[in-house]
Every structure is written in structure tokens, then in C-alpha cells.
Design an enzyme around this catalytic site. Structure first.
Site, PDB file in Angstrom:
ATOM      1  N   LEU A   1      24.011  47.280  34.298  1.00  0.00           N
ATOM      2  CA  LEU A   1      25.281  46.583  34.934  1.00  0.00           C
ATOM      3  C   LEU A   1      26.596  47.707  34.431  1.00  0.00           C
ATOM      4  O   LEU A   1      26.652  48.311  33.612  1.00  0.00           O
ATOM      5  CB  LEU A   1      25.560  45.577  34.092  1.00  0.00           C
ATOM      6  CG  LEU A   1      24.892  44.161  34.836  1.00  0.00           C
ATOM      7  CD1 LEU A   1      24.997  42.827  33.854  1.00  0.00           C
ATOM      8  CD2 LEU A   1      25.309  43.824  36.164  1.00  0.00           C
ATOM      9  N   ASP A   2      27.416  47.613  35.570  1.00  0.00           N
ATOM     10  CA  ASP A   2      28.722  48.166  35.640  1.00  0.00           C
ATOM     11  C   ASP A   2      29.513  47.481  34.399  1.00  0.00           C
ATOM     12  O   ASP A   2      29.282  46.523  34.064  1.00  0.00           O
ATOM     13  CB  ASP A   2      29.490  48.168  36.841  1.00  0.00           C
ATOM     14  CG  ASP A   2      28.889  49.084  37.834  1.00  0.00           C
ATOM     15  OD1 ASP A   2      27.997  49.990  37.631  1.00  0.00           O
ATOM     16  OD2 ASP A   2      29.315  48.517  38.975  1.00  0.00           O
ATOM     17  N   PRO A   3      30.278  48.192  33.671  1.00  0.00           N
ATOM     18  CA  PRO A   3      31.052  47.669  32.557  1.00  0.00           C
ATOM     19  C   PRO A   3      31.783  46.466  32.806  1.00  0.00           C
ATOM     20  O   PRO A   3      32.074  45.577  32.178  1.00  0.00           O
ATOM     21  CB  PRO A   3      32.128  48.727  32.089  1.00  0.00           C
ATOM     22  CG  PRO A   3      31.060  50.121  32.581  1.00  0.00           C
ATOM     23  CD  PRO A   3      30.512  49.863  33.522  1.00  0.00           C
TER      24      PRO A   3
ATOM     25  N   ARG B   1      29.223  46.140  45.125  1.00  0.00           N
ATOM     26  CA  ARG B   1      30.506  46.931  45.413  1.00  0.00           C
ATOM     27  C   ARG B   1      30.553  47.472  46.740  1.00  0.00           C
ATOM     28  O   ARG B   1      31.710  47.171  47.382  1.00  0.00           O
ATOM     29  CB  ARG B   1      30.857  47.975  44.347  1.00  0.00           C
ATOM     30  CG  ARG B   1      31.192  47.501  42.841  1.00  0.00           C
ATOM     31  CD  ARG B   1      31.372  48.643  41.944  1.00  0.00           C
ATOM     32  NE  ARG B   1      30.449  49.416  41.622  1.00  0.00           N
ATOM     33  CZ  ARG B   1      30.453  50.751  41.255  1.00  0.00           C
ATOM     34  NH1 ARG B   1      31.394  51.536  41.247  1.00  0.00           N
ATOM     35  NH2 ARG B   1      28.860  51.314  40.890  1.00  0.00           N
TER      36      ARG B   1
END
Length: 292
Positions: free
Chosen positions: A37-39, A174
Site C-alpha cells: 500500500l502507498d504511504p 491512482r
């Protein structure tokens, strides 16, 4: 300690941060995770403990998210963490126009991953190249979006759209935000993201870091059983003699007409590991519990 932890990843933590924290809390070195997961994203991050790290490759790939897309804005990272490339009010955008554009993003679609992502090009990760100032575009990839549902719409100069998205592994939300904005010719970027499901784990029964700490202090933490996350795979039960041979690495002939990957159990319903069936031969792939 063997099994899985369904962790609710906090905002601004990397997946590696979560693994490091779990290692420290459990005082346990063998810890891994599925589905980075992205931050800036929060939500389900499956954590494997002990021998269960070898089961990560067999977890189901489907994922689900709740995403907020902000229109009229484009950024370098395709989310609000990056530098703004363009910002143009678009109060004229209507929900009806968005509804017309959305069906093109359901099914098998082609995506170009964001420039800031973990995808490797020539052995280097895109986010490392981007930070060095290199302009590299990842090759297109085919992903599958199973369903998109509109949850909420907020108009204004920079309208926002809340979506529930069910998709296959490798899908970048995204990129959906960016490409939906491009399809509407006004730009778009991801404003918020929560993963509600990953690899068979759900947000509703996930644990936050503070909740994990509380359970550990109370002595009540119990990992999820290793085979609980593998229920999408067929299962086989072996008689005692066959189970012992299989755990020793021997191949076994089968009478069932099966193929592919399967969970393997003994007559006492003990999970022994993962086998591959080829031409009615059961081949050990990962022996989780050897018989003594």
C-alpha cells in the site's frame, strides 16, 4: 507463531514500516506482507507470520477500495502527495458526465502505472528513477476492474467523487483517477484511498497498531490460522501413510480428477501445506507442517 495478521495500515506509514513495527511488537523476525500500500493509503495490509510467509504467493489476488477522486487537479504522483502540475477549477463538471465516462474503466483495461510506483523498468523502481529526475514511462499493463460503484459526489470548483472499486491484483487506483480525469478533459488525481479488502482479508475485522498492542499486552492476540486465507483453493485429505510420504517430499498418485494448486490435510484435519496436481499426481510445493 504461525499465521496471518489482518492489519489496518495507518496513514503515512509504508508497508515496510508496518512490517518493522510488527516485528518489534511480536519480537519475531519472520514477518512479511502481501499487496503493498502507498504511504498515503490506509486499510487492509495482510501480514504473514513465521512459515505463513511462504503462503503469501498462494493468497487470492482480488482487492477492493474506497477512493476519492478530485477533479481539476493533476499531480506528479497522481495523488495529493505529489507536486501539482495543473490546477483548473471545473465547476461545470456534472455527475452525469462522470457516469457516462465510468463504464470505460470496468472490465479488462490497459493502464500505465504512475511514475511514482514500485514497478521496475530495467531493474530499477520507477519511484527511484522519478526522484532522480529521470523521465521514464512504465509499459502499459492489462488489469481487471470488476466493479465500480459511485458512493458520493460533491460539486464545486474542484469536484470530488467517492467510489467503491473491486479489482484484480496489480490495479493502480491512482491511474484510474488520473485517466478518468483525462477522459473528462479536466484532469484528476487521487485524494484519498482506503483498501477495504485484500487477499481474502476485510477491513471490518482488521486490527490497528494500537489494537494489536492492546491485545499483546493482555495476552489475547491470536494469529489467523494459516489456511483460513486459502479457502479459495480446493482441499485434499490424505490417509496417514500417504500424508507421511507427502510430507517427506514424495509425489502421490490420486484417484480424483483434479488439477492445479490445492490445500493438503491429514485425517485429523491438520493443515500440511500446499500441493500441485499434475496429471493426477500430487506434488509437494510447500510442506507447512511435517509429520513427526
Amino acid at each position: 507463531m504461525q499465521g496471518f495478521l489482518n492489519l489496518n495500515k495507518p496513514f503515512n506509514w509504508t508497508s515496510h514500516d508496518c512490517v518493522a513495527r510488527v516485528r518489534k511488537l511480536l519480537r519475531f523476525k519472520r514477518v512479511g506482507h502481501a499487496g503493498t500500500l502507498d504511504p498515503a493509503a490506509i486499510g487492509v495490509l495482510p501480514i504473514a507470520l513465521g512459515k505463513a510467509t511462504r503462503l503469501l504467493q498462494y493468497l487470492p489476488g482480488n482487492k477492493a477500495y474506497q477512493a476519492t477522486i478530485r477533479f481539476g487537479v493533476r499531480t506528479t504522483t497522481d495523488d495529493l502527495q505529489g507536486e501539482v502540475i495543473t490546477s483548473q477549477p471545473c465547476s461545470q463538471l456534472s455527475l452525469a458526465a462522470v457516469k457516462t465516462a465510468l463504464p470505460a474503466f470496468v472490465g479488462k483495461i490497459e493502464q500505465i502505472p504512475p511514475s511514482y510506483s514500485a514497478i521496475q523498468v530495467d531493474g530499477k523502481r520507477l519511484y527511484d528513477l522519478a526522484r532522480q529526475g529521470a523521465i521514464v514511462e512504465a509499459p502499459k499493463r492489462t488489469v481487471e476492474v470488476l466493479q465500480i460503484e459511485i458512493l458520493d459526489w460533491r460539486g464545486g470548483d474542484f469536484p470530488e467523487l467517492d467510489l467503491a472499486i473491486a479489482c484484480g491484483s496489480g490495479t493502480y487506483i491512482r491511474a484510474i483517477a488520473r485517466d478518468l480525469g483525462a477522459a473528462l478533459t479536466i484532469g484528476g488525481t487521487l485524494a484519498a484511498l482506503t483498501r477495504t479488502e485484500s487477499s481474502g482479508f476485510h477491513l471490518t475485522n482488521s486490527l490497528t497498531i494500537p489494537e494489536l498492542e492492546t491485545q499483546l499486552q493482555a495476552g489475547t492476540f491470536q494469529p489467523i490460522l494459516p489456511d483460513t486465507a486459502l479457502q479459495h483453493l480446493p482441499s485434499l485429505t490424505l490417509a496417514a501413510t500417504s500424508a507421511e510420504k507427502w510430507c517427506q517430499g514424495q509425489r502421490l498418485p490420486l484417484t480424483q480428477d483434479l488439477s492445479g494448486i490445492a490445500r493438503v490435510y491429514d485425517e485429523e484435519t491438520r493443515f500440511l501445506g500446499i500441493g500441485q496436481i499434475q496429471e493426477n499426481i500430487l506434488i509437494p510445493q510447500m510442506v507447512f507442517e511435517p509429520i513427526s
